[in-house]
Write a protein that holds these residues in place. Structure first.
Motif, PDB file in Angstrom:
ATOM      1  N   SER A 653       0.871  -1.176   0.000  1.00 64.33           N
ATOM      2  CA  SER A 653       0.000   0.000   0.000  1.00 64.33           C
ATOM      3  C   SER A 653       0.907   1.225   0.000  1.00 64.33           C
ATOM      4  O   SER A 653       2.046   1.171   0.485  1.00 64.33           O
ATOM      5  N   PHE A 654       0.409   2.308  -0.576  1.00 67.73           N
ATOM      6  CA  PHE A 654       1.224   3.499  -0.797  1.00 67.73           C
ATOM      7  C   PHE A 654       0.871   4.593   0.195  1.00 67.73           C
ATOM      8  O   PHE A 654      -0.296   4.812   0.511  1.00 67.73           O
ATOM      9  N   ASN A 655       1.902   5.278   0.663  1.00 72.38           N
ATOM     10  CA  ASN A 655       1.714   6.514   1.419  1.00 72.38           C
ATOM     11  C   ASN A 655       2.379   7.618   0.606  1.00 72.38           C
ATOM     12  O   ASN A 655       3.597   7.673   0.490  1.00 72.38           O
ATOM     13  N   LEU A 656       1.553   8.454  -0.009  1.00 69.36           N
ATOM     14  CA  LEU A 656       2.062   9.520  -0.879  1.00 69.36           C
ATOM     15  C   LEU A 656       2.464  10.711  -0.010  1.00 69.36           C
ATOM     16  O   LEU A 656       1.632  11.286   0.684  1.00 69.36           O
ATOM     17  N   VAL A 657       3.742  11.080  -0.026  1.00 68.03           N
ATOM     18  CA  VAL A 657       4.213  12.142   0.864  1.00 68.03           C
ATOM     19  C   VAL A 657       4.579  13.420   0.117  1.00 68.03           C
ATOM     20  O   VAL A 657       4.783  14.454   0.743  1.00 68.03           O
ATOM     21  N   GLN A 658       4.657  13.369  -1.216  1.00 70.03           N
ATOM     22  CA  GLN A 658       4.985  14.581  -1.962  1.00 70.03           C
ATOM     23  C   GLN A 658       4.613  14.391  -3.431  1.00 70.03           C
ATOM     24  O   GLN A 658       4.743  13.305  -3.986  1.00 70.03           O
ATOM     25  N   CYS A 659       4.155  15.469  -4.062  1.00 75.08           N
ATOM     26  CA  CYS A 659       3.912  15.464  -5.499  1.00 75.08           C
ATOM     27  C   CYS A 659       4.142  16.869  -6.021  1.00 75.08           C
ATOM     28  O   CYS A 659       3.707  17.850  -5.402  1.00 75.08           O
TER      29      CYS A 659
END
Length: 856
Positions: A653-659
């Motif tokens: 599972s992904f934890n998106l911390v920056q985009c």
């Protein structure tokens, strides 16, 4: 009103009304006078006599016009009106006023519009108080007299108290019918038995109301005119209170209007970011952000990018990402807290010196020191304390999120600090550590790299307040260590494809075990796993041994015992930590394991190739989907940072911390490489191992580091070479090709030339050469901050491996008449000015061919 014989002397100034002079014992040079009024006409009635009296004594009078209300003064012959736009933000407005005061010097008199008008431009009431705390002492220092008005019902208690504490004179004006009553609230260094009583105006005089019964009746009559006056609320709080009401009542028209208002004061001023935010951040989302905000103001670019990206996934592809995207648990420290910190610590004069052309770089180190020694206002400290209560003892990450950061074209990648906190110990210790981390990030806004970056991109005079993104570190406790299963950087466009079969639009990933610091920074002596998402198993190595050699051997983690970010060899970590998910991330090196057993070492020997993750889980498909979805939402290529959490079956599972929007050099259309190309015209040629898409550059200067000389230098001598190269690069704007051994920008001089990016930011192209002299080998670490800088500045990059069949390199073909460096010459530095014929650097991203050749 009657202005009979107003008071004037060397240190005294008249209000223009003898009766008012009598009440206040006159004004003093240096006084700031704040009029608290309910009707600006009452302010005007007092301003005109003051201006006339000052004019009669030959004073220079400036009217600072910034409000939306009708002018306080209309074409007075003795008054110079200067219009100032407050919509540019607190810093630009305050700086403009500061410079005007500085310009007009000692003894000038000022009349200002209502301070309450600044709320229309800034929304946050605290900044009105901070503006006054900056300019009032400066006006006092320059022996001026300045008048201000404000509407007290539009401001919070805190702001009114701070203005009162700072000013020298404060006067309340109230009206009951035709009756006008004034009451001095503060008159610094003067007093009389009746000075602070209410005074009723009668024929130009002001009589104190000495009868308590009369005063009580007057107060009661004034209160009857405002029977339902609410407790004072900050304008900011009123805005969000109204937003909550609109949502609860489902008032669609009001919701749309309030969404736009909140976006303008909480999210961004950038039109492209606002367009994104309108599509993906509802008013309900914005209220959720506000609930996690410490202070007020913008949450900054990094926080905005993360929040928008998460909502793109959840709204555009909910079937997948509602389950596979971990909930975020971030908090934000608003931009107003940064300005409040500077003002609270008396740093605005230092900020003004640093903002000048002469002091832009020279004043920064001292300012950094003052920021690191600063203290936080009480209200900010109290909220930071509550924030720590929320996170308990989970490690947290304090990240920069400046106003311009992570925008379109301005990533500021790696320019500002991020600070990991293990968040252990007593509440007092944890708060002290958090405050120190915030100060460290604030101070990084004055780093040379950040300032040079801003200067080069024309941002040095634009407002750049620092917000903070505070995140719970995603990971698990493993005894004394804390780390995520894996982390990475993903880009939706692969402009560093090393194989002609790789499609740039498929994207790529740079993956590591442990904290993502090793994915975003160039790793010295170690390697992240770089995979093209359309060919994840196709590595740029010749054999399995090379694949193992250029894999990750060190793991970044948090050491709870030592209380710090640390790096541990994987082999050492495995000796003490038995529950790491190695079977899902790594392969056993059977040959190395056998050798280890033969000499009595415990095995197995793991190699972090990430093949099990690629082959046995949906990782690649999910990451590809994530990047494509985000690129579609942004309508632009993107660059993301993420962590992975693996379940018992290895499913991520992904934890998106920056985009952020990905800066790209390429997509310039097809280029033509001469065919045939005379062999003796060639400086170098390589297949793959270059970045920038299609490249077509004319080169008129080459700066080259001679590897045979450089290899014999001491560490200090290598740093000297780096410094001299920076001086040489900056000496002219001639299109320059920079060639050197190993890694440019390394922090380990034995691996290459330790220049800072600010030293070489002006070059057209950068080339790293694998040299046999020493262990200086290029690092193909696309996605790191260093390479992000290259992309943003439009600098082409190539790595040359002359020992391989796909590369040719002929440095001896550079002209022998090497010109001496502009600085004192160094034997390791060769500067070639190409006066007779220049070089052409041409790259074909489709054919993966890059050539650099001499033109006739």
């Amino acid at each position: 009103m009657n202005a009979e014989e107003p008071l004037q002397s060397a240190d005294r100034v008249s209000t223009g009304l003898s009766g008012l002079d009598e009440v206040l014992d006159g004004l003093r040079i240096g006084d700031n006078v704040v009029w608290r009024v309910t009707d600006l006409d009452d302010y005007r009635r007092f301003v005109l006599p003051f201006v006339d009296a000052a004019s009669a004594t030959g004073r220079q009078i400036i009217y600072l016009r910034f409000g939306q209300h009708p002018p306080i003064l209309q074409q007075h012959p003795a008054v110079r009106t200067i219009e100032i736009d407050a919509l540019g933000g607190f810093e630009s407005f305050t700086s403009r006023v500061w410079h005007l005061i500085e310009q007009h010097g000692r003894g000038a008199f000022y009349v200002c519009d209502s301070l309450s008008e600044l709320l229309n431009a800034w929304a946050t009431d605290a900044m009105v108080g901070n503006f006054f705390r900056v300019v009032c002492p400066f006006l006092f220092e320059l022996d001026t007299v300045a008048w201000f008005a404000l509407h007290p019902e539009r401001h919070s208690r805190m702001t009114l108290d701070r203005i009162r504490q700072t000013t020298q004179v404060m006067i309340d004006v109230q009206r009951h019918g035709d009756e006008v009553q004034i009451q001095p609230i503060k008159a610094w260094r003067r007093q009389s038995p009746t000075m602070f009583l209410p005074h009723r105006e009668q024929d130009g005089q002001f009589q104190p109301i000495t009868d308590s019964s009369d005063a009580t009746r007057l107060q009661a009559s004034l209160e009857l005119e405002h029977p339902h006056r609410q407790p004072l609320l900050d304008y900011w709080d009123r805005l969000f209170q109204e937003a909550g009401r609109a949502l609860s009542e489902q008032d669609d028209a009001c919701i749309a209007e309030l969404q736009e208002q909140v976006l303008q004061v909480l999210i961004s001023r950038d039109p492209r970011i606002l367009e994104l935010a309108r599509r993906y951040l509802s008013l309900d989302d914005l209220l959720g952000i506000r609930s996690r905000l410490v202070g007020s103001g913008y949450v900054g670019g990094k926080a905005t990018g993360m929040l928008i990206a998460r909502n793109i996934l959840l709204k555009d592809a909910p079937d997948l990402w509602q389950q596979q995207l971990e909930p975020h648990d971030s908090s934000y420290l608003g931009t107003d807290a940064y300005y409040a910190f500077l003002v609270h610590n008396g740093l605005w004069p230092a900020i003004m010196r640093q903002r000048s052309e002469a002091g832009y770089l020279s004043e920064a180190p001292a300012l950094q020191g003052h920021i690191l020694a600063g203290e936080f206002p009480y209200e900010i400290r109290a909220e930071l304390e509550r924030l720590l209560d929320h996170y308990g003892q989970y490690p947290i990450l304090v990240r920069s999120s400046s106003l311009q950061e992570d925008g379109f074209g301005n990533a500021f990648a790696g320019k500002y600090e991020s600070v990991f906190l293990v968040n252990q110990g007593s509440p007092e210790q944890r708060l002290a550590a958090l405050e120190a981390a915030v100060r460290q990030v604030y101070a990084s806004s004055m780093s040379e790299d950040a300032l040079v970056y801003r200067k080069q991109r024309g941002l040095d005079q634009r407002e750049e307040p620092m917000a903070l993104l505070i995140q719970r570190v995603n990971g698990r406790f493993h005894g004394r260590y804390y780390l995520p299963d894996a982390a990475g950087v993903g880009v939706s466009r692969n402009t560093f494809a090393w194989d002609s079969n790789m499609a740039p639009e498929a994207g790529m990933v740079r993956l590591v075990m442990g904290l993502g610091t090793r994915a975003v920074d160039r790793i010295e002596g170690d390697h992240a796993c770089v995979m093209a998402l359309d060919h994840p198993m196709r590595q740029p190595f010749r054999n399995q041994d090379e694949n193992y050699r250029f894999s990750q051997h060190l793991v970044d983690l948090l050491d709870l015992q030592e209380g710090s970010l640390d790096t541990r060899p994987l082999s050492q970590l495995l000796e003490t930590t038995k529950d790491l998910p190695m079977a899902h991330l790594a392969e056993v090196d059977r040959a190395a394991s056998t050798r280890a057993e033969q000499i009595g070492l415990q095995g197995p020997i793991w190699r972090l190739t990430f093949r099990p993750l690629v082959q046995q889980s949906p990782f690649i498909n999910r990451l590809s989907h994530l990047l494509k979805t985000l690129e579609a939402g942004y309508r632009h290529p993107v660059d993301v940072e993420f962590t992975l959490h693996l379940n018992d079956q290895g499913e991520p599972s992904f934890n998106l911390v920056q985009c952020r929007p990905l800066a790209t050099i390429g997509e310039t259309g097809p280029v033509a490489i001469p065919d045939p190309l005379p062999e003796n015209h060639l400086l170098f040629r390589t297949q793959g191992h270059f970045m920038g898409g299609n490249i077509n550059l004319a080169i008129k200067r080459v700066i080259r580091v001679d590897a045979s000389v450089y290899a014999d230098l001491t560490t200090s001598e290598r740093y000297d070479v780096a410094r001299r190269i920076g001086e040489e690069v900056r000496s002219t704007d001639t299109p320059t090709l920079l060639i050197g051994p190993g890694r440019w920008g390394t922090s380990s001089p034995e691996l290459g030339v330790p220049v800072r990016f600010s030293d070489i930011a002006g070059v057209a192209a950068l080339v790293e050469v694998s040299e046999k002299a020493g262990e200086m080998v290029p690092d193909l670490s696309y996605g790191s901050h260093f390479f992000q800088d290259l992309v943003e500045t439009g600098t082409a990059y190539a790595a040359l491996f002359p020992e391989n069949n796909h590369c040719d390199y002929f440095p001896n073909r550079l002209p022998l008449d090497t010109a001496p460096a502009q600085t004192s010459a160094h034997p390791a530095i060769r500067v070639h000015h190409l006066k007779q014929r220049h070089l052409q650097l041409t790259g074909d991203v489709v054919g993966q061919q890059l050539v650099c050749y001499f033109t006739d």
